[in-house]
Each structure stands twice: as structure tokens, then as C-alpha cells.
Design a protein around this motif. Structure first.
Motif, PDB file in Angstrom:
ATOM      1  N   ARG A  80       0.831  -1.216   0.000  1.00 29.35           N
ATOM      2  CA  ARG A  80       0.000   0.000   0.000  1.00 29.35           C
ATOM      3  C   ARG A  80       0.864   1.265   0.000  1.00 29.35           C
ATOM      4  N   LEU A  81       2.038   1.195   0.613  1.00 33.21           N
ATOM      5  CA  LEU A  81       2.958   2.332   0.571  1.00 33.21           C
ATOM      6  C   LEU A  81       3.505   2.532  -0.839  1.00 33.21           C
ATOM      7  N   ILE A  82       3.843   1.438  -1.525  1.00 31.29           N
ATOM      8  CA  ILE A  82       4.314   1.541  -2.907  1.00 31.29           C
ATOM      9  C   ILE A  82       3.207   2.103  -3.797  1.00 31.29           C
ATOM     10  N   ALA A  83       1.964   1.701  -3.510  1.00 33.72           N
ATOM     11  CA  ALA A  83       0.827   2.161  -4.320  1.00 33.72           C
ATOM     12  C   ALA A  83       0.498   3.629  -4.093  1.00 33.72           C
ATOM     13  N   GLY A  84       0.812   4.148  -2.904  1.00 32.47           N
ATOM     14  CA  GLY A  84       0.398   5.507  -2.568  1.00 32.47           C
ATOM     15  C   GLY A  84      -0.899   5.542  -1.791  1.00 32.47           C
TER      16      GLY A  84
ATOM     17  N   ASP B 208      11.244  10.878  -6.797  1.00 35.28           N
ATOM     18  CA  ASP B 208      10.770  10.677  -5.429  1.00 35.28           C
ATOM     19  C   ASP B 208       9.241  10.713  -5.429  1.00 35.28           C
ATOM     20  N   ALA B 209       8.643   9.534  -5.211  1.00 36.15           N
ATOM     21  CA  ALA B 209       7.182   9.423  -5.260  1.00 36.15           C
ATOM     22  C   ALA B 209       6.573   9.244  -3.876  1.00 36.15           C
ATOM     23  N   SER B 210       7.338   9.523  -2.825  1.00 38.47           N
ATOM     24  CA  SER B 210       6.929   9.201  -1.458  1.00 38.47           C
ATOM     25  C   SER B 210       5.563   9.752  -1.089  1.00 38.47           C
ATOM     26  N   TYR B 211       5.217  10.943  -1.583  1.00 34.80           N
ATOM     27  CA  TYR B 211       3.942  11.553  -1.203  1.00 34.80           C
ATOM     28  C   TYR B 211       3.064  11.846  -2.409  1.00 34.80           C
TER      29      TYR B 211
END
Length: 346
Positions: free
Chosen positions: A46-50, A65-68
Motif C-alpha cells: 500500500r505504501l508503494i501504491a500511494g 521521489d514518489a513518497s507523497y
């Protein structure tokens, strides 16, 4: 698309679900997140998915950087265990949905959407069912529709959360083979969550074994099965036996006798000896071996499993033999020696 997870920590109301997790997923790789319930595998997905934001750490898609970033900004294809299809839409409309709701500047024409959806239904072997509704399909067919819908948006990464968990055993087996073939044809970077070790071993290029919010081991199916790096991985992947032993004078001892296994490079002292039920050789006598009384015998597919009472407070051992070999064994007592094993310290 390469995905990198760097030093991720995730807390839910101060409860840590992931502890300093780092992982690199190669472009075009099919990778399995494997572990028991509560290990953190679905949280990582779910973290990888956003769908969740990290408490600490970063997630990169390529060099970005896709963290947020949102799910839409990451361009994720997601397949859920229970399909999540729109019941009021036909099969074709379900597959086309992600393309239809794109902003007008990125939305293909109606003809292009229909053509892409039709090609995907052909790819997942559902041509001719375009006008049916989800309730008119089997569970396996619904999951194929869900996968086609996820692929329709040409995702950077395809994520699957226990995709076959709601299906019966034979359908799961058929779909595993089918999913591997689809992946080889399309080349999507794919991450799937499972608690089924057989599924992970059969499908994945690499397996990430997780426990209590941490990664225990990352490796190919052969590496994970043949060279587990911890007692947890040894126990969790395949069947295993564990004996409390002692290392002394360059040998492994069980209680008051050596069992014929060298340990020249091992530190002396107490240890745990792990081995697989099939990695053994039967011995005629017990000069340098493990011996026990046969407590039970049962047929399991093409093998026979024998349970042995070793005595002196040791847990039951299980060994696996071909049926014809087991029939020749003395039913009251049996001596054997592991041919492959690993020592761990408590």
C-alpha cells in the motif's frame, strides 16, 4: 519501471507496522512479498501504491521521489483479492474504466479505448464475454477482468494484493501459470502479496520474506528454499525439522553422542540443527546418526511421511521417503542422517 524503497518506517497510531525497510525492485521483475498475517507485506504494498504515506523514509519510481504522490500520479495498476469490479458495468466497461476517467488531455478516443479494452480481454482469454456483468462470471474470470482493468492504464507498476486468495485450490493453480505467462508477455514491473509459499516459489523471480515488519531475506526461489538465512525463513518456507544440539570437537552432538555431521568452522556450544524431511539418508545402524521410534506413517501424494520420536524431550521429527523405500523400513525403529542441514544459534 524500477522501484526503490529506502529506510521506510510506518506507524499506525504509534504502532510500528514496518521497521526501517529497504528494497530495490528491478524494472520488469515479478517479485513476491511473502509472510504470515501481520508481517507488514500488505502495508509495504500500500505504501508503494500511494494508498498509505510513510512515517519515515522514501519511495522512488526510477529517479523520481514518489513518497507523497497519489496513486494517480504514480500511475499504479492495483488488483485486489476480492476483484473490486463495478457490478453495474459490463466486462468491457470495467476494463475501460481507468481510461475513460482520465483527464481529457490524456484520454484516448472512444474507439481507441474500446480497441485497447478488447485487446486486453483477448490477452486474458475472455474474448466473447464483453457484454456480461461480473455476477455472470466465475471467480477466476472476475480476477482476469480485474487484471485486465489494472493493465489498461499502462501502469508503471502492477500491484496485486493476494490476488488468488478467494479462489479454490485448482483455480489458483491454473491462474498462477496464466499470470506468469501474462507477465512474460507484457513485461510489467509486478509486485504481489501472498502468504502462500507455493504460490511465491512458483511465480516470482525473487521473493521477499517478511516477519514482524522486517525483511528476513530477499532472493530467488532457489536461494530462499535452499539457503535460508534465519530460523524463521527455514521454518516458514517448506517443511523443516529442528533439533537442539551441541557443537564440540568439530562435530555436532545430540545429547551424549556425535551424529556424524562435521562442524569444524563452528563455534562450540549449544545450537539448533535445521534440516528438511527429504534431505536425509537412511542408516543401517546408529553409529553416528539420529535414531527414533516410528510413531506414525501417512501417505502424502507421491511420498510417505514418517513421524519419529527421538526421545530425551526432543520434539517429533518428520522424514519423507518414497513409498517403496518406506515399506522396507523397520516400522519400530529407524536411523538416519541429514544430508543437508544448517546450524543456527539461539
Amino acid at each position: 519501471m524500477e522501484v526503490r524503497v529506502e529506510n521506510i518506517r510506518k506507524e499506525f497510531e504509534r504502532f510500528p507496522a514496518l521497521h526501517d525497510v529497504s528494497l530495490s525492485i528491478r524494472s520488469g521483475e515479478l517479485i513476491a512479498l511473502l509472510g504470515p498475517s501481520g508481517s507488514g507485506k500488505t502495508t509495504l504494498l500500500r505504501l508503494i501504491a500511494g494508498l498509505e504515506a510513510p512515517t519515515q523514509g522514501k519511495i522512488f519510481f526510477g529517479d523520481d521521489d514518489a513518497s507523497y504522490k497519489s496513486v494517480q500520479e504514480r500511475n499504479i495498476g492495483f488488483v485486489f483479492q476480492h476483484y473490486a469490479l463495478f457490478r453495474h458495468m459490463t466486462v468491457l466497461d470495467n476494463v475501460a474504466f481507468g481510461l475513460k476517467v482520465r483527464p481529457s488531455s490524456r484520454r484516448p478516443t472512444k474507439a481507441e479505448i474500446r480497441e485497447r479494452a478488447s485487446k486486453l480481454l483477448d490477452l486474458v482469454q475472455l474474448s466473447g464475454l464483453e457484454k456480461r456483468y461480473p455476477t455472470q462470471l466465475s471467480g477466476g474470470q472476475r480476477q482476469r477482468v480485474a487484471l485486465a482493468r489494472a493493465m489498461a492504464v499502462e501502469p508503471n507498476v502492477l500491484l496485486l494484493d493476494e490476488p488468488f486468495g478467494a479462489l479454490d485450490a485448482q483455480v489458483r493453480k491454473d491462474l498462477r501459470k496464466w499470470l506468469r505467462e501474462i507477465h512474460d508477455q507484457t513485461g510489467h514491473t509486478t509486485v504481489f502479496v501472498t502468504h502462500d509459499q507455493e504460490e511465491a516459489l512458483e511465480l516470482a523471480d525473487r521473493i521477499v520474506v517478511m516477519s514482524q515488519g522486517r525483511i528476513e531475506q530477499v532472493g530467488t526461489p532457489d536461494e530462499i528454499y535452499d539457503t535460508p538465512v534465519s530460523p524463521f525463513v527455514f521454518r516458514f518456507i517448506g517443511q523443516s525439522n529442528c533439533l537442539k544440539v551441541r557443537v564440540a570437537n568439530g562435530e555436532i552432538w545430540l545429547d551424549d553422542r556425535p551424529i556424524g555431521l562435521p562442524a569444524k568452522d563452528e563455534a562450540e556450544g549449544e545450537a539448533l540443527l535445521y534440516f528438511r524431511p527429504h534431505d536425509i539418508e537412511i542408516r543401517d545402524g546408529c553409529g553416528g546418526c539420529i535414531a527414533g521410534v516410528v510413531a506414525a506413517s501417512r501417505r502424502v501424494a507421491g511420498t510417505r511421511h514418517l513421524e519419529l520420536e527421538i526421545g530425551n524431550g526432543h520434539a517429533l521429527m518428520e522424514i519423507e521417503l518414497p513409498p517403496e523405500r518406506a515399506a522396507a523400513v523397520d516400522r519400530s525403529r529407524l536411523a538416519f542422517r541429514p544430508t543437508k542441514w544448517k546450524l543456527f544459534r539461539e
